[in-house]
Design an enzyme around this catalytic site. Structure first.
Site, PDB file in Angstrom:
ATOM      1  N   SER A   1     107.028 -37.742   9.626  1.00  0.00           N
ATOM      2  CA  SER A   1     107.517 -38.977   9.801  1.00  0.00           C
ATOM      3  C   SER A   1     107.687 -39.736   8.437  1.00  0.00           C
ATOM      4  O   SER A   1     108.055 -39.545   7.613  1.00  0.00           O
ATOM      5  CB  SER A   1     106.664 -39.587  11.002  1.00  0.00           C
ATOM      6  OG  SER A   1     107.214 -40.886  11.371  1.00  0.00           O
ATOM      7  N   SER A   2     107.405 -41.005   8.703  1.00  0.00           N
ATOM      8  CA  SER A   2     107.251 -42.153   7.553  1.00  0.00           C
ATOM      9  C   SER A   2     106.405 -43.175   8.094  1.00  0.00           C
ATOM     10  O   SER A   2     106.502 -43.735   9.070  1.00  0.00           O
ATOM     11  CB  SER A   2     108.873 -42.539   7.353  1.00  0.00           C
ATOM     12  OG  SER A   2     108.971 -43.459   6.332  1.00  0.00           O
TER      13      SER A   2
ATOM     14  N   TYR B   1     116.987 -45.117  10.738  1.00  0.00           N
ATOM     15  CA  TYR B   1     115.674 -44.458  10.188  1.00  0.00           C
ATOM     16  C   TYR B   1     114.113 -44.475  10.651  1.00  0.00           C
ATOM     17  O   TYR B   1     113.623 -43.775  11.353  1.00  0.00           O
ATOM     18  CB  TYR B   1     115.863 -44.616   8.820  1.00  0.00           C
ATOM     19  CG  TYR B   1     114.571 -43.791   7.868  1.00  0.00           C
ATOM     20  CD1 TYR B   1     115.130 -42.658   7.402  1.00  0.00           C
ATOM     21  CD2 TYR B   1     113.407 -44.697   7.313  1.00  0.00           C
ATOM     22  CE1 TYR B   1     114.099 -41.745   6.700  1.00  0.00           C
ATOM     23  CE2 TYR B   1     112.628 -43.644   6.741  1.00  0.00           C
ATOM     24  CZ  TYR B   1     112.720 -42.244   6.671  1.00  0.00           C
ATOM     25  OH  TYR B   1     111.890 -41.766   5.872  1.00  0.00           O
TER      26      TYR B   1
ATOM     27  N   LYS C   1     111.821 -42.122  13.144  1.00  0.00           N
ATOM     28  CA  LYS C   1     110.524 -41.698  12.543  1.00  0.00           C
ATOM     29  C   LYS C   1     109.709 -42.392  13.508  1.00  0.00           C
ATOM     30  O   LYS C   1     108.467 -41.548  13.664  1.00  0.00           O
ATOM     31  CB  LYS C   1     110.381 -42.351  11.121  1.00  0.00           C
ATOM     32  CG  LYS C   1     111.328 -41.807   9.866  1.00  0.00           C
ATOM     33  CD  LYS C   1     111.221 -40.198  10.028  1.00  0.00           C
ATOM     34  CE  LYS C   1     111.831 -39.837   8.816  1.00  0.00           C
ATOM     35  NZ  LYS C   1     111.686 -38.219   8.675  1.00  0.00           N
TER      36      LYS C   1
END
Length: 252
Positions: free
Chosen positions: A138-139, A152, A156
């Site tokens: 993920s982020s 984005y 995520k």
């Protein structure tokens, strides 16, 4: 410590560069057999040649993970080639930072649905393995609102929710965890490009991290490989942040 990955089979998407390449190398160094894919055939061939020259048992395939049939076909072919699947690492991102409809569409198909489709295709093999493990990359942009707010960041965040739900649904059969990297620097990567094309943004991002630097792919890969390992047999539904204290929210 023996991570008990020797002889296991792992699938990694986006395995030619950056975090994905470091994950492939790390798994292979532990004795795992690794099938990896990426979109560009020349990159896949180059990575495969380099990894095999280092003595690793790897197979690279050019796959557009947004193509559902191609993706599921690759999973099936990899399982047949190696005789099963023990680990799935979903690493590819569209890096569609923005709020236009195309950003949302690409992030949904690449970041989220490639993970879902890959896991669905691999799940019977993961269950049969007895030590099946899923790790989704993920982020930190999914954890807090930052410059990547929009498609984005939302997708995520969805990946973290997805893996938590998968862990609950497959408890006792397959483990599932998410790893959220902070800013990660490598030659040819996003932050390398920003450093050259938008030095002010790069300096701002660098200044936000109290360590004074960005992460390295192998540092993120360590978290992925540890969670993928059968040694982590009671770790499931976890969200591991690997960001050098970049984010400040307390996970409760």
């Amino acid at each position: 410590m023996d991570l008990q990955l020797a002889g296991r089979t792992a699938l990694v998407t986006g395995g030619t560069k950056g975090i994905g390449r470091a994950v492939v190398e790390g798994l292979a160094a532990e004795g795992a057999k690794v099938a990896f894919c990426a979109r560009t055939d020349t990159d896949v061939r180059k990575a495969e040649d380099e990894l095999r020259a280092a003595g690793h048992d790897v197979t690279g395939t050019a796959v557009d993970v947004a193509d559902a049939d191609a993706l599921t076909g690759w999973v099936a072919a990899s399982a047949e080639h190696y005789g099963g699947i023990d680990v799935v690492v979903a690493n590819v991102s569209a890096l569609a930072i923005g709020t236009d409809p195309d950003h949302w569409r690409n992030s949904f198909e690449v970041d989220l649905m490639h993970t879902v489709r890959m896991v669905d295709a691999a799940l019977p093999h993961l269950v049969a393995s007895g030590v099946g493990s899923v790790v989704a990359v993920s982020s930190v942009s999914g954890r807090e609102v930052d410059f990547a707010a929009g498609a984005y960041g939302v997708m995520k965040a969805a990946l973290v929710h997805y893996t938590s739900g998968l862990a609950y649904q497959q408890a006792g059969k397959v483990r599932a965890n998410a790893v959220s990297p902070g800013n990660t620097y490598f030659e040819g990567g996003v932050w390398h490009g920003i450093e050259e094309g938008n030095p002010d943004l790069y300096a701002t991002a660098l200044g936000l991290n109290p360590t004074g630097r960005m992460g390295r792919p192998e540092e993120i890969a360590y978290g992925v490989i540890m969670l993928a390992s059968p040694r982590a047999s009671f770790i499931t539904g976890t969200h591991l942040v690997v960001d050098g204290a970049l984010t400040r929210g307390v996970q409760l």
